[in-house]
Design a protein around this motif. Sequence first.
Motif, PDB file in Angstrom:
ATOM      1  N   VAL A   1       1.634   4.113  -6.511  1.00  0.00           N
ATOM      2  CA  VAL A   1       0.256   3.760  -6.180  1.00  0.00           C
ATOM      3  C   VAL A   1       0.219   2.942  -4.890  1.00  0.00           C
ATOM      4  O   VAL A   1       1.192   2.274  -4.544  1.00  0.00           O
ATOM      5  N   CYS A   2      -0.911   2.994  -4.205  1.00  0.00           N
ATOM      6  CA  CYS A   2      -1.200   2.078  -3.104  1.00  0.00           C
ATOM      7  C   CYS A   2      -1.998   0.929  -3.703  1.00  0.00           C
ATOM      8  O   CYS A   2      -3.013   1.160  -4.370  1.00  0.00           O
ATOM      9  N   THR A   3      -1.549  -0.312  -3.483  1.00  0.00           N
ATOM     10  CA  THR A   3      -2.226  -1.452  -4.093  1.00  0.00           C
ATOM     11  C   THR A   3      -3.147  -2.200  -3.127  1.00  0.00           C
ATOM     12  O   THR A   3      -3.622  -3.285  -3.456  1.00  0.00           O
ATOM     13  N   PHE A   4      -3.409  -1.627  -1.942  1.00  0.00           N
ATOM     14  CA  PHE A   4      -4.441  -2.214  -1.082  1.00  0.00           C
ATOM     15  C   PHE A   4      -5.722  -2.207  -1.913  1.00  0.00           C
ATOM     16  O   PHE A   4      -6.015  -1.222  -2.598  1.00  0.00           O
ATOM     17  N   PRO A   5      -6.506  -3.286  -1.893  1.00  0.00           N
ATOM     18  CA  PRO A   5      -7.662  -3.377  -2.788  1.00  0.00           C
ATOM     19  C   PRO A   5      -8.538  -2.120  -2.810  1.00  0.00           C
ATOM     20  O   PRO A   5      -9.023  -1.659  -1.782  1.00  0.00           O
ATOM     21  N   GLY A   6      -8.688  -1.588  -4.023  1.00  0.00           N
ATOM     22  CA  GLY A   6      -9.539  -0.425  -4.255  1.00  0.00           C
ATOM     23  C   GLY A   6      -8.870   0.926  -4.078  1.00  0.00           C
ATOM     24  O   GLY A   6      -9.358   1.934  -4.577  1.00  0.00           O
ATOM     25  N   HIS A   7      -7.742   0.973  -3.399  1.00  0.00           N
ATOM     26  CA  HIS A   7      -7.101   2.266  -3.122  1.00  0.00           C
ATOM     27  C   HIS A   7      -6.491   2.902  -4.372  1.00  0.00           C
ATOM     28  O   HIS A   7      -6.312   4.121  -4.429  1.00  0.00           O
TER      29      HIS A   7
ATOM     30  N   ASN B   1       0.330   0.860   1.270  1.00  0.00           N
ATOM     31  CA  ASN B   1       1.691   0.635   0.816  1.00  0.00           C
ATOM     32  C   ASN B   1       1.983   1.658  -0.272  1.00  0.00           C
ATOM     33  O   ASN B   1       1.103   2.421  -0.681  1.00  0.00           O
ATOM     34  N   LEU B   2       3.208   1.705  -0.714  1.00  0.00           N
ATOM     35  CA  LEU B   2       3.597   2.587  -1.809  1.00  0.00           C
ATOM     36  C   LEU B   2       4.388   1.735  -2.786  1.00  0.00           C
ATOM     37  O   LEU B   2       5.386   1.108  -2.400  1.00  0.00           O
TER      38      LEU B   2
ATOM     39  N   VAL C   1       7.616  -3.306 -11.126  1.00  0.00           N
ATOM     40  CA  VAL C   1       7.873  -2.470  -9.945  1.00  0.00           C
ATOM     41  C   VAL C   1       9.348  -2.106  -9.822  1.00  0.00           C
ATOM     42  O   VAL C   1      10.221  -2.952  -9.960  1.00  0.00           O
ATOM     43  N   ILE C   2       9.607  -0.825  -9.531  1.00  0.00           N
ATOM     44  CA  ILE C   2      10.972  -0.358  -9.235  1.00  0.00           C
ATOM     45  C   ILE C   2      11.271  -0.570  -7.757  1.00  0.00           C
ATOM     46  O   ILE C   2      12.330  -1.060  -7.387  1.00  0.00           O
ATOM     47  N   ALA C   3      10.325  -0.191  -6.902  1.00  0.00           N
ATOM     48  CA  ALA C   3      10.503  -0.305  -5.459  1.00  0.00           C
ATOM     49  C   ALA C   3       9.135  -0.331  -4.799  1.00  0.00           C
ATOM     50  O   ALA C   3       8.170   0.220  -5.337  1.00  0.00           O
ATOM     51  N   SER C   4       9.052  -0.960  -3.625  1.00  0.00           N
ATOM     52  CA  SER C   4       7.777  -0.983  -2.904  1.00  0.00           C
ATOM     53  C   SER C   4       8.017  -1.113  -1.410  1.00  0.00           C
ATOM     54  O   SER C   4       9.018  -1.679  -0.981  1.00  0.00           O
ATOM     55  N   THR C   5       7.072  -0.580  -0.652  1.00  0.00           N
ATOM     56  CA  THR C   5       7.112  -0.723   0.798  1.00  0.00           C
ATOM     57  C   THR C   5       6.241  -1.904   1.191  1.00  0.00           C
ATOM     58  O   THR C   5       5.464  -2.410   0.394  1.00  0.00           O
ATOM     59  N   LYS C   6       6.341  -2.272   2.439  1.00  0.00           N
ATOM     60  CA  LYS C   6       5.424  -3.282   2.961  1.00  0.00           C
ATOM     61  C   LYS C   6       4.084  -2.609   3.261  1.00  0.00           C
ATOM     62  O   LYS C   6       3.982  -1.370   3.240  1.00  0.00           O
ATOM     63  N   LEU C   7       3.079  -3.393   3.540  1.00  0.00           N
ATOM     64  CA  LEU C   7       1.767  -2.879   3.910  1.00  0.00           C
ATOM     65  C   LEU C   7       1.838  -2.368   5.347  1.00  0.00           C
ATOM     66  O   LEU C   7       2.310  -3.071   6.235  1.00  0.00           O
ATOM     67  N   LEU C   8       1.361  -1.135   5.548  1.00  0.00           N
ATOM     68  CA  LEU C   8       1.465  -0.498   6.857  1.00  0.00           C
ATOM     69  C   LEU C   8       0.110  -0.281   7.508  1.00  0.00           C
ATOM     70  O   LEU C   8      -0.857   0.101   6.846  1.00  0.00           O
TER      71      LEU C   8
END
Length: 151
Positions: free
Chosen positions: A134-140, A69-70, A105-112
Amino acid sequence: MKRLFLSTLLFFHAFGFAFAEKKAEKEITISGNDTMQFDVKNFNVTAGEKVKIIFKNSGQLPKIAMGHNLVLLKKGVSAIAFGQKALGAGANAVNPLPDSLKGDVIASTKLLGPGEQDVVSFTAPKEKGAYEYVCTFPGHFAMMRGTMTVK
């Protein structure tokens, strides 16, 4: 005749202003891949500008193992600190952005997953400076970071 001319003139004048007021959106395309990297690490926008980010997962690995995600953060919020905070708040492979963190957060995408894309539109902050994403998938968050600079 004079009245018709003035009415027509006023109509086209107002019509022209309506279109002049509408500013074009700045469009940025960013991809995330299986090596946990964004292909665009920095981009610039103008304060108050309309921005459209097209985010793509260009990887091949399954979403559950390598989803992306972003997340664009507010000014002064560190991507590293936010990633750690997300883990502490329970971020996981199916919910990488807990609701309790959305205030930063200002804006975010869904998890892809692989081959997927999402589009997010927002107005750039009026305050100039650096805004991390940032990508918030665990550890990324350790590797998948970038900066939007508002000028």
